[in-house]
Write an enzyme that holds these catalytic residues in place. Structure first.
Site, PDB file in Angstrom:
ATOM      1  N   ASP A 140     -19.496  12.158  33.594  1.00 30.84           N
ATOM      2  CA  ASP A 140     -20.826  11.593  33.819  1.00 30.84           C
ATOM      3  C   ASP A 140     -21.880  12.692  33.768  1.00 30.84           C
ATOM      4  O   ASP A 140     -21.834  13.650  34.539  1.00 30.84           O
ATOM      5  CB  ASP A 140     -20.890  10.897  35.185  1.00 30.84           C
ATOM      6  N   ASP A 198     -16.567  17.847  32.989  1.00 34.39           N
ATOM      7  CA  ASP A 198     -17.009  16.683  33.744  1.00 34.39           C
ATOM      8  C   ASP A 198     -17.389  15.605  32.734  1.00 34.39           C
ATOM      9  O   ASP A 198     -17.623  15.891  31.551  1.00 34.39           O
ATOM     10  CB  ASP A 198     -18.200  17.060  34.621  1.00 34.39           C
TER      11      ASP A 198
END
Length: 342
Positions: free
Chosen positions: A28, A26
């Site tokens: 963010d 991922d």
């Protein structure tokens, strides 16, 4: 982590970057927050890559194109190609293209990343509910997306136009703190129309399908900061996961996680990719990880011993999740977590 769920008591001493061929990262809250690299991310990813691990970036943020994301990562010191980036915009575009004919108009409520992904699937982005769209595609439009765009989506959805959302993350990490995510905007349209969108992003199968198709990973490790998207998505896909505590998930939330939200591994940050994860072993009266032992005393989680704080957290996970499996919920972990600094 299954101790009754994930955190493995296998005692393996192989670094995660050697045990898995591909990290599905991922962005963010894991690699960056608010556009700035998170501490230790650049160095850790460079070491993992130099050791032969393939790095792929899997994000629910549909705002930016893979080209823009790859350029940003490269600028931060994490070299990446557009093909290394998989977005929920790509996943929702494939989901829409599977249901409406090529050349159909799609009302876009979002940013450039969503528009480009739809065009790549042979669909025609439009900006108004009056443009006779065959579908509505809603994705994160950035902090300055005007209210009028949500109204435009509501007009079309209320008329019965099929509604698709890239993802439903309620929040998104930023340099200043936690901000509303696409899920908050989706909720506005849901309230206005009473309708429900088809959702593509993590943790749902369309995103896992898109990731598998684009990476070809054989031994993937999902790396994320969110229990309800990254970790549940790994659970849905049947693959292992590493939770890093650099984003939205707190240690207290981890201890209270239901089985589908329990990661295989946990680390404070991306340095966790470079080391072996210690085992969490059931011992008489509790669970042990390295120098720590966690147990249940009445309604409280109790921690004894010493060592690295994250090892204490792993031991607490073993005790908390085992207790939850026996029907003991809502245990007080405040003192134990305070001792660890979490």
């Amino acid at each position: 982590m299954n101790q009754t769920a994930r955190i493995r008591p296998d005692g393996s001493r192989e670094p995660l970057c050697a045990a898995y061929d591909t990290a599905l990262l991922d962005l963010d809250g894991v690699v960056y927050a608010g556009g700035e690299a998170i501490a230790y991310a650049v160095e850790s990813l460079g070491t993992a890559r130099d050791g032969g691990m393939h790095l792929a970036y899997v994000t629910n943020n549909a705002a930016r194109t893979p080209q823009t994301v790859a350029a940003h990562l490269t600028d931060l010191g994490v070299p990446a190609e557009p093909s290394d980036v998989i977005t929920s915009a790509q996943a929702v575009a494939r989901l829409i293209a599977d249901q409406i004919p090529a050349g159909s108009r799609v009302l876009v409520i979002g940013a450039e990343g969503l528009r480009v992904a739809l065009e790549e699937r042979g669909l025609v982005p439009v900006d108004s509910a009056d443009d006779d769209p065959a579908a509505v595609a809603q994705g994160y439009g950035g902090p300055d997306m005007p209210w009028s765009r949500l109204a435009e989506a509501s007009y079309a959805v209320a008329r019965g136009v099929p509604w698709f959302a890239s993802n439903t993350d309620l929040t998104i990490p930023s340099a200043r703190g936690i901000a509303p995510g696409n899920g908050a905007a989706v909720q506005v349209v849901r309230i206005a129309t009473g309708a429900e969108p088809q959702v593509a992003g993590k943790p749902l199968p369309p995103m896992h399908r898109e990731t598998v198709l684009r990476t070809g990973a054989e031994r993937p490790l999902v790396v994320g900061d969110r229990l309800d998207t990254d970790i549940e998505g790994a659970h849905v896909g049947g693959v292992d996961s590493l939770l890093v505590l650099t984003g939205v998930t707190t240690a207290a939330q981890l201890l209270a996680a239901p089985p589908e939200h329990r990661p295989t591994y946990v680390a404070e940050d991306l340095r966790g990719l470079l080391v072996a994860q210690p085992g969490v072993d059931a011992v008489d009266g509790g669970f042990r990880c390295e120098g720590w032992t966690a147990s249940v005393a009445g309604s409280e989680l109790v921690l004894t011993g010493s060592g690295e704080p994250v090892d204490g957290l792993r031991a607490l996970c073993g005790a908390a999740w085992s207790a939850a499996g026996s029907g003991e919920c809502g245990l007080d972990a405040g003192k134990a977590l305070a001792r660890l600094g979490f």
